[in-house]
Each structure stands twice: as C-alpha cells, then as structure tokens.
Design an enzyme around this catalytic site. Structure first.
Site, PDB file in Angstrom:
ATOM      1  N   GLU A   1     -12.859   4.627  78.560  1.00  0.00           N
ATOM      2  CA  GLU A   1     -13.419   5.576  79.523  1.00  0.00           C
ATOM      3  C   GLU A   1     -14.943   5.706  79.385  1.00  0.00           C
ATOM      4  O   GLU A   1     -15.483   6.763  79.065  1.00  0.00           O
ATOM      5  CB  GLU A   1     -12.748   6.937  79.394  1.00  0.00           C
ATOM      6  CG  GLU A   1     -11.268   6.910  79.715  1.00  0.00           C
ATOM      7  CD  GLU A   1     -10.558   8.218  79.465  1.00  0.00           C
ATOM      8  OE1 GLU A   1      -9.402   8.357  79.907  1.00  0.00           O
ATOM      9  OE2 GLU A   1     -11.148   9.116  78.814  1.00  0.00           O
TER      10      GLU A   1
ATOM     11  N   GLU B   1      -3.534   4.750  81.883  1.00  0.00           N
ATOM     12  CA  GLU B   1      -3.104   6.034  81.333  1.00  0.00           C
ATOM     13  C   GLU B   1      -2.724   6.974  82.458  1.00  0.00           C
ATOM     14  O   GLU B   1      -3.399   7.039  83.482  1.00  0.00           O
ATOM     15  CB  GLU B   1      -4.224   6.707  80.535  1.00  0.00           C
ATOM     16  CG  GLU B   1      -4.660   6.038  79.256  1.00  0.00           C
ATOM     17  CD  GLU B   1      -5.752   6.847  78.556  1.00  0.00           C
ATOM     18  OE1 GLU B   1      -5.860   8.069  78.810  1.00  0.00           O
ATOM     19  OE2 GLU B   1      -6.505   6.254  77.771  1.00  0.00           O
TER      20      GLU B   1
END
Length: 676
Positions: A154, A310
């Site tokens: 991320e 995710e």
C-alpha cells in the site's frame, strides 16, 4: 478461457489471503495448511511485514523459518505470493540510519513503532530495499511454491510525502529535470504572485507549512514528485527481483480509498494490477463504493483480470465505527469484485492476530475459531469459487467511461477553493451511483485516452484540464460521442492556472457555454431547477439541488434546466449542445443521484445507451470470454430478485431457461447461451 498476460501459475480463481505464520508457533502451521485445504485456499501472501525476521541485522539473513514454511505450503498444494517487507523497516535500520525517518509537513520527525515507509529519498533506505528484494529473489526465485511477487504494501499509506532534507534535495533535482531552468520553473509556478520568484535552485524547497497558503503549483508538483519517488522505489525492488526470478510482480493499490498515488502510472509498471478494498462502515450502500474500486482497478490495468489482494471477512479495526458484515455479505462483496474483473479473491488476513494494532480486524479464521459463522462462510465461498474455473480470463466490456484523473484530484484538494462543499469524491460517487442504479457498467478513463470506443463519457470532476486533453474531449464530441461535464471542471490547466478565456473555456466548442462567475451557496442552502428550461411552465418537473450555482452564458447551447431560485435564478442550470456529430451536456449545479435520473434519461437517449431493467438492488455484470459469456448477479436486498438469462447456473449446475431468481442476499453466475 482467455489467459491474461503474466498471470500466476494457479488453476482457476485464486483464493486465500495474507498469511503471517511468524506470529504463531510452528505447531499451528500444520493446522493452518489443513484448514486452508478445507476452505479451498490455493494462494497466500507471505512475508509482507517480516523484515526484522528475515534480515535480523544489516546484511545478516535468516531464511530457515521461511524455507520451512514455503516447503510446507508447496507440499499441501498452496501457492505463495511472496512479499518484500519494505513497508516496515526494522528497529535496527532506524537505529543505524536515523536520517531515514520521514519528516512531516509541519517539521515533525516520525518515530518507530508503527507500520509505514522510511523516507523514499534516503540513500540508506534505497540501498536496503534493493538488498532484501535481491536476497529474497535469489533464494526463492525458483522455489516451486512462489508464483507471484508482492513488493512493499500500500504505497503512500499511511505516509507518502516526506519533507526531510534529503527529500528536498531530491525534489530540486526532479524540478531541474522537469523544467530545465529556473525561468521555466518560475513561469509554471506563477512566482510573480506574492513575490515568490526564485533566482537560485538552492532557494527552492518543499512546500512545508507556512504562515499562509503555499503556492498551489508548487504543492501540485510536490505531489507529483512524491508519486514519482514512491514509484522509483517500487521499480528498484521490481528490477532487483527480475534479475533472479521470472514470476510476475505486483504491488497492492488502494483504489477509491487512497488518492496519493497515480494508479494509471503505476499500472504501467506492474505485471498484474492488484487492489486492497475495505467497505466504508458509515456508508449504508458500501457495495457502490466497492463497485467503483473494482471498476477502477480493472480500468487502470487496461481491462485485464486483476487481483483483489485484500478485503475483510467482516469488520475492520481502523474506522470510527467498525461495523461487522452481515450473513452473506462476505460472499456478495467477493463475487462483486469477481464480476468486475478480479480473478483472485484474497483477504486480510488468514488467522486473526492476538496482539498488535490489528487484533480487532476480522480474518478468515476469527478469534472465535472454526465454529464461527465467518469460518463457515469462508469455506462456502471457497466451494463457490472452485466451481467458477471457466470464468477466469474473461473480461468486462463497457459502453460508458467516467473520467478519473488523480493529478486533477490533487490540485482540486488544495486550499482556498470556492467552496468546501465541492468534492471530486462526491461528484464521482453521485454520477457513478446513477449509472450503477441504471444497471450500466462503466470503465474509468483519463481525458487524454482514446475515448472513441465509448458511446458516453462522463466528466464528474475534471477540475484540471490541459489544452491537449480538452482538444481530445472536443474531438470525441465532434466524432459523434456524448459528453457530460459537471460543474467546477476545466477550471485550471496542468499548472493550476486559469486558462485564457476563463472557466470552462477549453471546452467552449464542445459545450457551447462559458461560465462568467461561480455562485457557491451558503451552508445548507438548497434550490430548485425547473427541467426543460421553461420557467413559465408550472407543471415542468422540479429537481432539487444544493451547494453550487454558476452564471452560465449560452454560446450555442440550449438550456434544458433553469434555476428557479438562488443567485442564478432564471439562468441555465443544465445545458445541451450539438457539436459536430455529437452532443455536449453541462451541469452547473450539484444534483444528487436521484435528481440525476431525469437528466441522464435524456443523456442516455443521445448516446444510445439503454439502462438495464433489473430490479432495484440487483447488480448484474457480464464478463465476456473467448468461448462463453458469464452473467454474474449479486442481490443486495433481502427479497428475491429475477433477471433475464438463458444458460447454466455454474454454482448450482441447474439450467436457466429465460429467467433466474436470485435469493435475497444471494449470488449467481450464469454461463450464457450464445446465439449462433
């Protein structure tokens, strides 16, 4: 089935999640792999936060535990997405290299003890990430379990911008490469305003906190620089891996949840687009935000299948109110991503952590264990996905594009804009919601792209628009396209400067209007728009709007809606203009998704786009393959809902002859019969 380029060597739809066995004693590992097999898991992500356990001291590596783990997973038929743990440098790294810590805009040096990246401009960090990526790839590049490489985690979250001295030096170098001279920099930044002109490169700094608003062009360039620096770190790791390994390389984006990185630019650097998505608990219709994220992930990757890296089985841990998912929602969320192009459905995480900041985050195995509803739904989803092998590789086709431009968002979000009520996120959500409710599948696109394949292009929030991009949109209309532009678009150029001719001037030919003045409203003020532009007709429909009006001058366009009240009373609120073979629409006020229904009905007629006739709350998307097409349906309401289809329900195996009823809260996947 069409095989996408560089897809991991996994059969069927990939299913699994982040696996952190380093948090557990080894006797739990064998229990884990047995449960993974029960659930149908065939892919897990490993090592993403394990830097301290892999490189225990500078240039001192311990691979023993990872060797054992990868062998165990491979023996049980579970493939590995191997992470580089560079999002969380270990304590020894910061102890040796304290200057690698990030400095905030306010000059605060950030400490150790959380997740997050070191300074992207730190030479020590840049060296360390290449070192550990190289070591991992050299050791595991040919390991049979490893099918995918997962760089970092991320990017830009929770920290992207860095105001350290080394970052400032790198920023100057980036500016010199971009502008070539101080004259070019001063012109682009408009530094004659407030006497900011620079006479020496060493005087140019990062846009740190200052007594008043900092030059917006400087801040925009710093956002671009930050994105470039983060991407350079990724490229360095990626190339280090490629020197020793042949598997595809990715990193996980955060579509529609983080705007700090330009996903269009990043997608060109990864082998496969992957995304993390978490429902916004405060949103009662989070499935719409989910659909936006899925469509964006597919779009930046050029329509190729992508990886949902995710999402959560139930509640997350970091929102103000972490609402648990209700029965069946886990499957609905997963299948929605699948419908919109994901060929891998992964969760964070496999087993709920007992310690640390994310111990309240849900998992495939929750704290309640395998007797829980969540575990039962995890196993059920694995069974469903196991029946959908033939869907893999098929693609989504769309007739409508919605413009999504990260650089424009960065510019719009700076200070001193006309109204705090003007939000690109809100405008995109409202237009997308209207399209979603009308059953119209969309792609996202940049204003610079070839848009000729779309019947309709919507620009909900194109605050920044270069002359070249405006010309591209104008050619699209001339060639027969239908363009819808919402207010506060085409306001500035790529340097955040108002173009000659004023607001919306770059699209004057396509829209047939100019905007003389913005008329933002006071907080809470609402007004009415009379549809069809005839204020003398008492029975004409009234559309409620708020937040914003404009003084619009018609230059060839016709008013399709007029302001009934407010500062723009009597003026044009919605306009339509024929240009070349196409049509340009302009909306100078804020209409929500409900009010947009009236406007978009006429837009659809212009564009030749037909809304679907599905019941409210039934989401249906078609994926198209070489040998078959697949209608994937998700029922977000409690009552059963039916849609037209002929073929075979891949989940139940039953034939579908004309109509399929999806139970309340249920999902369906139909291989459609093709007409000869």
């Amino acid at each position: 089935m069409t095989s996408p380029d560089r897809w991991p060597e996994i059969r069927g739809i990939a299913y699994g999640g982040d696996y952190t066995p380093e948090q557990w004693p080894k006797e739990v590992w064998r229990e884990d792999v047995a449960l993974m097999r029960e659930a149908g898991v065939n892919l897990v992500s490993v090592g993403i936060f394990a830097w301290a356990l892999i490189e225990t001291d500078e240039r001192v590596f311990d691979f023993a535990w990872l060797d054992e783990l990868l062998d165990l997973l491979h023996e049980n038929g579970i493939a590995v997405d191997l992470g580089t743990p560079t999002a969380s440098p270990p304590a020894w790294f910061f102890a040796r290299h304290p200057d690698a810590r990030v400095v905030t805009r306010d000059g605060v040096t950030m400490g150790f003890g959380a997740r997050g990246m070191a300074s992207h401009a730190s030479p020590a960090y840049q060296e360390a990430i290449v070192r550990i990526a190289s070591a991992l790839a050299e050791r595991y590049g040919e390991h049979p379990a490893v099918v995918l490489w997962h760089v970092h985690n991320e990017y830009g979250v929770p920290v992207g911008e860095d105001y350290s001295e080394q970052s400032v030096r790198a920023f100057r170098g980036w500016l010199q490469d971009k502008y070539g001279s101080l004259e070019g920099l001063n012109a682009a930044w408009g530094t004659t305003f407030w006497g900011q002109r620079y006479g020496a490169w060493e005087h140019v700094g990062a846009p740190a906190a200052a007594p008043s608003v900092v030059n917006p062009a400087q801040r925009l360039d710093f956002a671009r620089f930050t994105d470039h620096q983060l991407r350079a770190c990724f490229i360095a790791e990626r190339d280090a891996i490629r020197a020793h390994a042949s598997q595809p390389v990715t990193t996980n984006f955060m579509a529609n949840q983080s705007w700090t990185t330009d996903m269009w630019a990043w997608a060109r650097e990864v082998d496969i687009v992957s995304d993390d998505h978490y429902l916004v608990a405060a949103d009662p219709e989070g499935e719409i935000g989910l659909a936006i994220a899925a469509d964006l992930s597919r779009s930046v990757g050029g329509g190729k299948p992508w990886i949902l890296m995710e999402h959560s089985t139930s509640a997350v841990n970091w929102q103000p109110r972490n609402v648990a998912k209700r029965p069946g929602e886990l499957a609905r969320n997963s299948v929605t991503h699948l419908a919109r192009g994901a060929d891998a459905i992964l969760f964070f995480q496999w087993r709920a952590s007992r310690s640390g900041a994310e111990k309240f985050h849900s998992a495939m195995i929750p704290h309640a264990g395998t007797s829980s509803r969540v575990w039962r739904e995890v196993v059920e989803l694995g069974d469903v996905l196991g029946r959908l092998d033939e869907v893999r590789g098929s693609r989504v086709a769309a007739d409508v594009a919605v413009l999504w431009d990260f650089e424009s968002f960065w510019a719009q979000d700076l200070e001193w804009r006309p109204s705090v009520d003007v939000s690109h996120a809100e405008r995109i959500r409202s237009f997308y919601e209207r399209l979603w409710r009308d059953g119209i599948t969309v792609d996202f696109a940049l204003p610079s792209q070839d848009l000729s394949g779309y019947k309709l292009v919507v620009a909900p929030a194109q605050y920044m628009l270069s002359a070249a991009d405006a010309a591209n949109l104008t050619r699209y209309v001339e060639g027969g396209g239908t363009l819808v532009v919402s207010f506060f678009s085409a306001v500035v150029d790529e340097n955040d400067a108002v173009p000659a001719g004023g607001f919306v001037a770059p699209l004057r030919d396509a829209l047939g209007v100019v905007v003389e003045e913005f008329l933002p409203l006071r907080e809470g003020a609402r007004h009415a728009v009379r549809w069809h532009g005839d204020s003398s007709t008492d029975d004409a429909p009234l559309l409620l709007a708020d937040a914003w009006q404009e003084d619009v001058v018609l230059e060839g366009a016709e008013a399709r809606g007029t302001y009934v009240d407010g500062p723009g009373a009597g003026g044009a609120a919605v306009t339509r203009h024929t240009h070349g073979s196409g049509v340009g629409w302009y909306l100078s006020t804020r209409l929500d998704a409900a009010a947009l229904r009236t406007v978009m009905a006429e837009v659809y007629a212009d564009a030749g786009v037909a809304p679907a006739a599905h019941p409210e709350g039934l989401e249906v998307v078609v994926r198209r393959g070489d040998d078959a097409d697949f209608a994937i349906a998700v029922n977000h309401r409690d009552d059963p809902a039916a849609f037209a289809a002929t073929g075979v329900d891949l989940i139940s195996g039953a034939a579908v002859d004309g109509t399929l009823t999806v139970p309340g809260g249920g999902v369906a996947v139909v291989r459609l019969a093709r007409t000869p």
